[in-house]
Structures are given as C-alpha cells and as structure tokens.
Design an enzyme around this catalytic site. Structure first.
Site, short mmCIF file in Angstrom:
data_model
loop_
_atom_site.label_atom_id
_atom_site.label_comp_id
_atom_site.label_asym_id
_atom_site.label_seq_id
_atom_site.Cartn_x
_atom_site.Cartn_y
_atom_site.Cartn_z
N ASP A 1 0.84 -1.20 0.00
CA ASP A 1 0.00 0.00 0.00
C ASP A 1 0.88 1.25 0.00
O ASP A 1 0.85 2.04 0.93
CB ASP A 1 -0.95 0.00 1.22
CG ASP A 1 -0.22 0.05 2.55
OD1 ASP A 1 0.98 -0.32 2.61
OD2 ASP A 1 -0.83 0.50 3.55
N ASP B 1 6.81 1.23 1.78
CA ASP B 1 6.45 0.24 0.75
C ASP B 1 7.23 0.54 -0.54
O ASP B 1 7.69 -0.38 -1.23
CB ASP B 1 4.96 0.32 0.40
CG ASP B 1 4.06 0.12 1.59
OD1 ASP B 1 3.55 -0.98 1.78
OD2 ASP B 1 3.85 1.10 2.33
N ASN C 1 -2.44 2.71 3.65
CA ASN C 1 -1.86 4.03 3.93
C ASN C 1 -2.70 5.15 3.33
O ASN C 1 -2.86 6.21 3.93
CB ASN C 1 -0.44 4.11 3.38
CG ASN C 1 0.57 3.44 4.28
OD1 ASN C 1 0.44 3.46 5.50
ND2 ASN C 1 1.58 2.83 3.68
N THR D 1 2.97 -5.95 2.78
CA THR D 1 3.43 -4.80 3.57
C THR D 1 2.32 -3.78 3.82
O THR D 1 2.60 -2.63 4.13
CB THR D 1 4.63 -4.12 2.88
OG1 THR D 1 4.22 -3.66 1.59
CG2 THR D 1 5.80 -5.08 2.73
N PHE E 1 -0.39 -0.45 12.77
CA PHE E 1 -1.31 0.06 11.74
C PHE E 1 -1.87 -1.02 10.81
O PHE E 1 -3.09 -1.11 10.62
CB PHE E 1 -0.61 1.16 10.91
CG PHE E 1 -1.45 1.70 9.80
CD1 PHE E 1 -2.48 2.60 10.04
CD2 PHE E 1 -1.24 1.29 8.48
CE1 PHE E 1 -3.28 3.09 9.01
CE2 PHE E 1 -2.03 1.79 7.44
CZ PHE E 1 -3.05 2.68 7.71
N ASN E 2 -1.00 -1.82 10.18
CA ASN E 2 -1.48 -2.76 9.14
C ASN E 2 -2.50 -3.74 9.70
O ASN E 2 -3.45 -4.13 9.00
CB ASN E 2 -0.31 -3.53 8.53
CG ASN E 2 0.54 -2.67 7.61
OD1 ASN E 2 0.09 -1.66 7.11
ND2 ASN E 2 1.79 -3.09 7.42
N HIS F 1 9.94 0.36 7.78
CA HIS F 1 9.31 -0.91 8.17
C HIS F 1 9.30 -1.95 7.05
O HIS F 1 9.75 -3.08 7.21
CB HIS F 1 7.84 -0.66 8.55
CG HIS F 1 7.59 0.36 9.59
ND1 HIS F 1 7.66 0.10 10.94
CD2 HIS F 1 7.23 1.67 9.49
CE1 HIS F 1 7.34 1.18 11.63
NE2 HIS F 1 7.09 2.15 10.77
N ASP F 2 8.68 -1.56 5.93
CA ASP F 2 8.33 -2.56 4.91
C ASP F 2 9.55 -3.15 4.20
O ASP F 2 9.51 -4.30 3.76
CB ASP F 2 7.38 -1.94 3.89
CG ASP F 2 6.04 -1.56 4.53
OD1 ASP F 2 5.71 -2.13 5.59
OD2 ASP F 2 5.35 -0.69 3.96
C1 BDR Z 1 3.15 0.08 8.57
O1 BDR Z 1 2.15 1.08 8.46
C2 BDR Z 1 2.30 1.80 7.28
O2 BDR Z 1 2.10 3.17 7.49
C3 BDR Z 1 3.67 1.50 6.75
O3 BDR Z 1 3.69 1.52 5.34
C4 BDR Z 1 3.98 0.13 7.30
O4 BDR Z 1 3.54 -0.88 6.42
C5 BDR Z 1 3.95 0.34 9.84
O5 BDR Z 1 3.12 0.27 10.95
CA CA Z 2 2.88 -0.42 4.14
#
Ligand code: BDR
Ligand code: CA
Length: 322
Positions: free
Chosen positions: A13, A18, A42, A127, A168-169, A251-252
């Site tokens: 996303d 990402d 996102n 991701t 978040f994800n 992160h991703d």
């Molecule tokens: C995740 O949340 C999104 O904002 C980032 O792309 C990542 O996948 C981190 O919590």
């Molecule tokens: Ca992401």
C-alpha cells in the site's frame, strides 16, 4: 532449491516504506519480482496503485505487472495513514503520473495466475493491511502448496504504533489478519499444515531506521537515489516532528531484506492471535512470547535486527538502481 532468483510477489500500500521495499526487491539480483498487487491502507486504493506504478517506472521496470486489490477492509470502513504519508501516499517527490494503468483484473486473479504459472513456489510478501492475503487464504486453497512462504510487515509483540495496543497494518483490517494468522504455520517447522508465516513487527522495524544523513547519501545517486532522498526528506521529517526520533523506520523494506539475508532478523516461533473484538485493543497481535497458552506456534515472529547490516544492505542495493 536452485540458485535462480527467488520468485516473489509483493502486496503493498505505498506508502514511503512500501516504495523502498519495491525498490529493494527490484534491485536485489537474488529476487525475481514477478508482480505487485495493491491494497487500500496508507491511502486509498487508487493512490496506492498509482504509487506502485510510479515506483516501478522510477526503477525502469514497467514490465512488472500491477493489479489493484481490495479497496477497503473486510468488515470496516477504511482508515488511512495519510497524516503520515500525505494524501497522495508519497508526499515528498514531485507527483509524476505513471506511464501505464494497472491490469484490468483484480489482484486475486493476478496472484492466482502467478502462483499457478511460476516455475517454483512463490514467496508472498505483504506490507499493507492483509485484506488481499485473506482472499488468498480463502479463495485459493488449491494453490497454497504453490506458496513458499508469506512474510508480512505488521503487528508487534509489545506496544503498537497506531493505537497503544496495535500496529497500523493489523489495526486497519483485523478480520483479514485473523484469517491469515489462523492459516499460518512456522516456517520449516513441524506444527502442521498451513502457510509458512513470518511476522516482521515493530520490535524489528523500529530499529530499522534511516535519517537525514542517509537522505544526503542517496541524493545525487541517479534518479532512483534522488527519489529515495525526497521520500526520506518527508518521512524522516515526519518522525522527527511527531515522535522526536532521529530517523524514520523503513518498516516494509525489512521484509525484503529478510529474504535477501535470512540472518538479519532474529525470529522465534510463537502463537499469534488477532484481537477483533475489544475496542481498546482492536488489532492487537497477541503473541505468546513465553508459551503460556499451550497453543501451537503459527508464525515465526521477529524480535530484533542487525541494524547496521540492514542499513548497509539497503544503501548498497539501492545504489545499484538507475
Ligand atoms: C506500517 O504502516 C504503514 O504506514 C507502513 O507503510 C507500514 O507498512 C507500519 O506500521
Ligand atoms: Ca505499508
């Protein structure tokens, strides 16, 4: 296993991190990025899809097929992270329109085709919210043996980032995450049938950060380097202002780095259940770190990362892009 590049499909996303994950997958000679699918997370689906196409243009790979997937979570309204990534999803670089549109088929059809046609089982990397991956679990059971493993960025053993309890994800679509983790099994383990699942959560990714100095190093390294620098200008700035951190977690990109260098992330088999009921703890990945429940492990869960090695790998691989 052969020495040929590992076939990978990335569901994402984009999103700053990402975007960097896509670039890392394209840059690494050991990965054959067969397709990219997009999901709402996102930002909205039209924007995550446009961004995936833009990033693939940026790295001169308009040949990699892109298909759009789910435009909302299974059972909830979409909540985005536009406050972090900008309304477009890629705040920072100039918003250049992509050279092409996504395929006219939904992501699940492209995933089905890729799994069916690949020469060997395909590694899935997710991701974003797990909405499309829940479709894979439910709608493609006949192809699960064509999935080598599923590596996700999401969740946390300890604290969340989007709520005190949730990452978040997972928080965006907990019902989808529940379906995916219910189908999971430990990679290389003997805990039964299922999709081999690795969870790269915040314990790992909060250590995997880049800062202004890295942005400076990318600037001037061709068009891809300039693009990453402009992504980092926004993303690092946001994390400095909002959290007072020195840099921004990428992160991703850790999911792809984990495929490239399996010694980078330390993992441990755990049972992970997803909270889908509680208002306070919605989307929490309840990870049985100390095996107190007696439930069988269903995932390898990341607990740490060699950050220097991650940063070195990222700089080196992205430095090879056009
Ligand atoms: C995740 O949340 C999104 O904002 C980032 O792309 C990542 O996948 C981190 O919590
Ligand atoms: Ca992401």
């Amino acid at each position: 296993m052969t020495d040929s590049p590992r076939p990978v499909l990335l569901d994402c996303d984009p999103g700053h991190d990402d975007a960097i994950a896509i670039m890392l997958a394209v840059a690494d000679p050991g990965i054959d990025l067969l397709a990219v699918t997009t999901v709402a997370g996102n930002v909205t689906l039209p924007n995550t899809t446009r961004n995936a196409l833009r990033v693939l243009d940026m790295v001169d790979r308009p040949d990699i097929p892109v298909a759009a997937g789910r435009d909302r979570p299974r059972a909830r309204d979409l909540s985005t992270a536009a406050v972090m990534h900008g309304e477009s999803g890629l705040a920072g670089p100039l918003p250049i329109e992509p050279s092409r549109a996504a395929l006219g088929v939904p992501a699940i059809e492209l995933i089905e085709q890729v799994l069916r046609d690949a020469d060997e089982p395909v590694t899935l990397v997710a991701t974003g919210p797990l909405t499309n991956m829940a479709d894979v679990v439910e709608r493609l059971p006949h192809l699960h043996d064509r999935i080598r493993e599923l590596v996700i960025m999401g969740g946390a053993v300890d604290l969340g980032n989007w709520t005190p309890a949730a990452e978040f994800n997972i928080w965006v679509d907990p019902e989808a995450a529940d379906i995916v983790f219910s189908a999971g099994t430990v990679p290389g383990g003997d805990t039964g049938a299922g999709i081999e699942l690795t969870m790269i959560g915040l314990e790992v990714t909060h250590q995997a950060w880049l800062d202004d100095a890295h942005a400076a190093a990318f600037r001037g390294q061709g068009k891809a380097g300039q693009f990453v620098a402009e992504l980092l200008d926004h993303f690092v700035g946001f994390h400095q202002d909002r959290f007072g951190w020195p840099g921004a977690p990428i992160h991703d990109a850790v999911t792809i780095a984990h495929l490239i260098d399996p010694r980078l992330v330390q993992t441990m088999p755990m049972n992970v259940q997803i909270e889908t009921q509680s208002a306070l703890c919605m989307g929490r990945t309840v990870a049985d770190r100390w095996s107190v429940t007696g439930r069988s492990p269903n995932a390898a869960v990341g607990l740490g990362i060699d950050r220097d090695r991650f940063v070195t790998l990222l700089l080196q691989r992205l430095g090879t892009l056009p």
